[in-house]
Scaffold this motif. Sequence first.
Motif, PDB file in Angstrom:
ATOM      1  N   PRO A 107       0.830  -1.211   0.000  1.00  0.00           N
ATOM      2  CA  PRO A 107       0.000   0.000   0.000  1.00  0.00           C
ATOM      3  C   PRO A 107       0.865   1.262   0.000  1.00  0.00           C
ATOM      4  O   PRO A 107       1.748   1.422   0.826  1.00  0.00           O
ATOM      5  CB  PRO A 107      -0.777  -0.119   1.320  1.00  0.00           C
ATOM      6  N   TRP A 108       0.625   2.148  -0.959  1.00  0.00           N
ATOM      7  CA  TRP A 108       1.306   3.437  -0.947  1.00  0.00           C
ATOM      8  C   TRP A 108       0.369   4.489  -1.493  1.00  0.00           C
ATOM      9  O   TRP A 108      -0.659   4.178  -2.101  1.00  0.00           O
ATOM     10  CB  TRP A 108       2.604   3.378  -1.764  1.00  0.00           C
ATOM     11  N   ARG A 109       0.739   5.740  -1.250  1.00  0.00           N
ATOM     12  CA  ARG A 109      -0.014   6.863  -1.788  1.00  0.00           C
ATOM     13  C   ARG A 109       0.848   7.596  -2.806  1.00  0.00           C
ATOM     14  O   ARG A 109       2.081   7.655  -2.662  1.00  0.00           O
ATOM     15  CB  ARG A 109      -0.431   7.827  -0.664  1.00  0.00           C
ATOM     16  N   ALA A 110       0.215   8.146  -3.822  1.00  0.00           N
ATOM     17  CA  ALA A 110       0.957   8.919  -4.814  1.00  0.00           C
ATOM     18  C   ALA A 110       1.730  10.034  -4.118  1.00  0.00           C
ATOM     19  O   ALA A 110       1.187  10.750  -3.275  1.00  0.00           O
ATOM     20  CB  ALA A 110      -0.004   9.509  -5.840  1.00  0.00           C
ATOM     21  N   GLY A 111       3.018  10.167  -4.474  1.00  0.00           N
ATOM     22  CA  GLY A 111       3.877  11.162  -3.866  1.00  0.00           C
ATOM     23  C   GLY A 111       4.796  10.606  -2.797  1.00  0.00           C
ATOM     24  O   GLY A 111       5.722  11.298  -2.362  1.00  0.00           O
ATOM     25  N   GLN A 112       4.579   9.362  -2.372  1.00  0.00           N
ATOM     26  CA  GLN A 112       5.425   8.771  -1.334  1.00  0.00           C
ATOM     27  C   GLN A 112       6.675   8.123  -1.938  1.00  0.00           C
ATOM     28  O   GLN A 112       6.787   7.961  -3.156  1.00  0.00           O
ATOM     29  CB  GLN A 112       4.643   7.730  -0.533  1.00  0.00           C
ATOM     30  N   TYR A 113       7.610   7.743  -1.062  1.00  0.00           N
ATOM     31  CA  TYR A 113       8.834   7.075  -1.488  1.00  0.00           C
ATOM     32  C   TYR A 113       9.032   5.801  -0.682  1.00  0.00           C
ATOM     33  O   TYR A 113       8.407   5.602   0.378  1.00  0.00           O
ATOM     34  CB  TYR A 113      10.048   8.007  -1.327  1.00  0.00           C
ATOM     35  N   VAL A 114       9.881   4.925  -1.198  1.00  0.00           N
ATOM     36  CA  VAL A 114      10.195   3.660  -0.527  1.00  0.00           C
ATOM     37  C   VAL A 114      11.706   3.451  -0.550  1.00  0.00           C
ATOM     38  O   VAL A 114      12.420   4.043  -1.366  1.00  0.00           O
ATOM     39  CB  VAL A 114       9.499   2.461  -1.209  1.00  0.00           C
ATOM     40  N   SER A 115      12.185   2.596   0.355  1.00  0.00           N
ATOM     41  CA  SER A 115      13.586   2.172   0.320  1.00  0.00           C
ATOM     42  C   SER A 115      13.718   0.942  -0.564  1.00  0.00           C
ATOM     43  O   SER A 115      12.851   0.064  -0.544  1.00  0.00           O
ATOM     44  CB  SER A 115      14.090   1.842   1.726  1.00  0.00           C
ATOM     45  N   VAL A 116      14.804   0.890  -1.327  1.00  0.00           N
ATOM     46  CA  VAL A 116      15.035  -0.225  -2.257  1.00  0.00           C
ATOM     47  C   VAL A 116      16.410  -0.813  -1.992  1.00  0.00           C
ATOM     48  O   VAL A 116      17.389  -0.083  -1.785  1.00  0.00           O
ATOM     49  CB  VAL A 116      14.935   0.254  -3.725  1.00  0.00           C
ATOM     50  N   GLU A 117      16.475  -2.140  -2.010  1.00  0.00           N
ATOM     51  CA  GLU A 117      17.741  -2.873  -1.896  1.00  0.00           C
ATOM     52  C   GLU A 117      17.902  -3.736  -3.137  1.00  0.00           C
ATOM     53  O   GLU A 117      16.921  -4.293  -3.650  1.00  0.00           O
ATOM     54  CB  GLU A 117      17.746  -3.754  -0.640  1.00  0.00           C
ATOM     55  N   VAL A 118      19.129  -3.853  -3.625  1.00  0.00           N
ATOM     56  CA  VAL A 118      19.442  -4.740  -4.745  1.00  0.00           C
ATOM     57  C   VAL A 118      20.300  -5.876  -4.188  1.00  0.00           C
ATOM     58  O   VAL A 118      21.532  -5.835  -4.231  1.00  0.00           O
ATOM     59  CB  VAL A 118      20.201  -3.989  -5.865  1.00  0.00           C
ATOM     60  N   PRO A 119      19.676  -6.908  -3.618  1.00  0.00           N
ATOM     61  CA  PRO A 119      20.442  -7.919  -2.867  1.00  0.00           C
ATOM     62  C   PRO A 119      21.461  -8.675  -3.704  1.00  0.00           C
ATOM     63  O   PRO A 119      22.484  -9.128  -3.177  1.00  0.00           O
ATOM     64  CB  PRO A 119      19.353  -8.849  -2.321  1.00  0.00           C
ATOM     65  N   ARG A 120      21.211  -8.789  -5.001  1.00  0.00           N
ATOM     66  CA  ARG A 120      22.151  -9.535  -5.847  1.00  0.00           C
ATOM     67  C   ARG A 120      23.501  -8.828  -5.940  1.00  0.00           C
ATOM     68  O   ARG A 120      24.546  -9.477  -6.018  1.00  0.00           O
ATOM     69  CB  ARG A 120      21.554  -9.712  -7.246  1.00  0.00           C
ATOM     70  N   HIS A 121      23.493  -7.513  -5.929  1.00  0.00           N
ATOM     71  CA  HIS A 121      24.723  -6.741  -6.117  1.00  0.00           C
ATOM     72  C   HIS A 121      25.187  -6.011  -4.853  1.00  0.00           C
ATOM     73  O   HIS A 121      26.388  -5.862  -4.630  1.00  0.00           O
ATOM     74  CB  HIS A 121      24.529  -5.726  -7.243  1.00  0.00           C
ATOM     75  N   LEU A 122      24.236  -5.529  -4.044  1.00  0.00           N
ATOM     76  CA  LEU A 122      24.597  -4.726  -2.871  1.00  0.00           C
ATOM     77  C   LEU A 122      23.720  -5.113  -1.685  1.00  0.00           C
ATOM     78  O   LEU A 122      22.833  -4.362  -1.276  1.00  0.00           O
ATOM     79  CB  LEU A 122      24.426  -3.231  -3.177  1.00  0.00           C
TER      80      LEU A 122
END
Length: 372
Positions: A168-183
Amino acid sequence: MDNVARLLKESWTLVEEDRDRLSGHFYARLFLLDPALRPLFPAAMTGQGDRILDAIVTATQVVDDPESFDEYLRSLGRDHRKYHVDSAHYETMGVALLDALRSTAGDGWNLEYDQAWRDAYAAIVEKMLSGAAADENPPYWHAEVLTHERHGTDTAVLTVRALQHPLPWRAGQYVSVEVPRHLPRVWRTYSVANAPNDDNVLEFHVRTPSGAGWVSGALVRRTRPGDLLRVAAPMGSMTLDRSSERDILCVAGGVGLAPVKALVEELTGWNRTRWVHVFYGARHVDDLYALDGLRELVSTHPWLSVTPACSAEPDFDGERGDISEVVARYGPWTAHDCYVSGSARMVRATLRALAGDDVPPPNIRYDTFGEL
């Protein structure tokens, strides 16, 4: 809390010019107190390891604003579930934080400062733990990359589908992202560039300076469709106020377009009466990578206008100059709800322009990448 807030800000002046030393002492002490915490952090701490310390310091700066204090910390507690942090870890962090502050401040530190930080930290942890406990969502979602489109050498637009649970998110919000394969264990925040949808698909606009690494570099240069990312709980308050009847101004610089695009997408579902003006700026015309898509929206929604601008393209067939200057030329914006997103420099300049136009601060919401 007024006296605590004064003491916190007063004591912060003793250490703010020596953040590297404060950070180094904090993490050295933290890992000495509890070596089991070290695997929760990235292998290379430089630039990426300070996120928890930065979050704590930011929280102390808003303790004199109870409403923001509560909202910010509860969302922060939900977000920090991705680190698998529990109450015992927070207690250890508190010991390390006070030790680092005393050491860095030196002779200027006193018992009043010490107690103020103890009180503030206890309030911070209480609200963060409360926010985490109240969240029924998972600490993060696995998300499959569906599409990956490069724009030049340093920008990519990608879509991902969150798996298993609805995100669930609202337009205008942000999230944290991880790229587990590389970092693995390295997280970075990105605004979601589309409005919520039933398919659980999120769009991200990512730019990385030439030669840069970390998460943005991995997302732009190394990520492919089919890869799995991790996406943490949404945060941020740059969202639409549906109860407002004011017209809307959106100002975006570069990939700062992402949350603005999401806001416009949401508006297409219900807006009929509010004029929406989007100003989209970049240095070069090639950096206006999403302009065609915005123009398609303009063609089907008469309440929407889009004004592109380039600051380093003398032959550009449109507005020229920094986007903040262009916005100022088109004012006044005093009676609008204003949304601003982009680099720290661009956001600062636009906020100054809006202040000069006497836009009431409660009518301005912004999102920035980099220290404002």
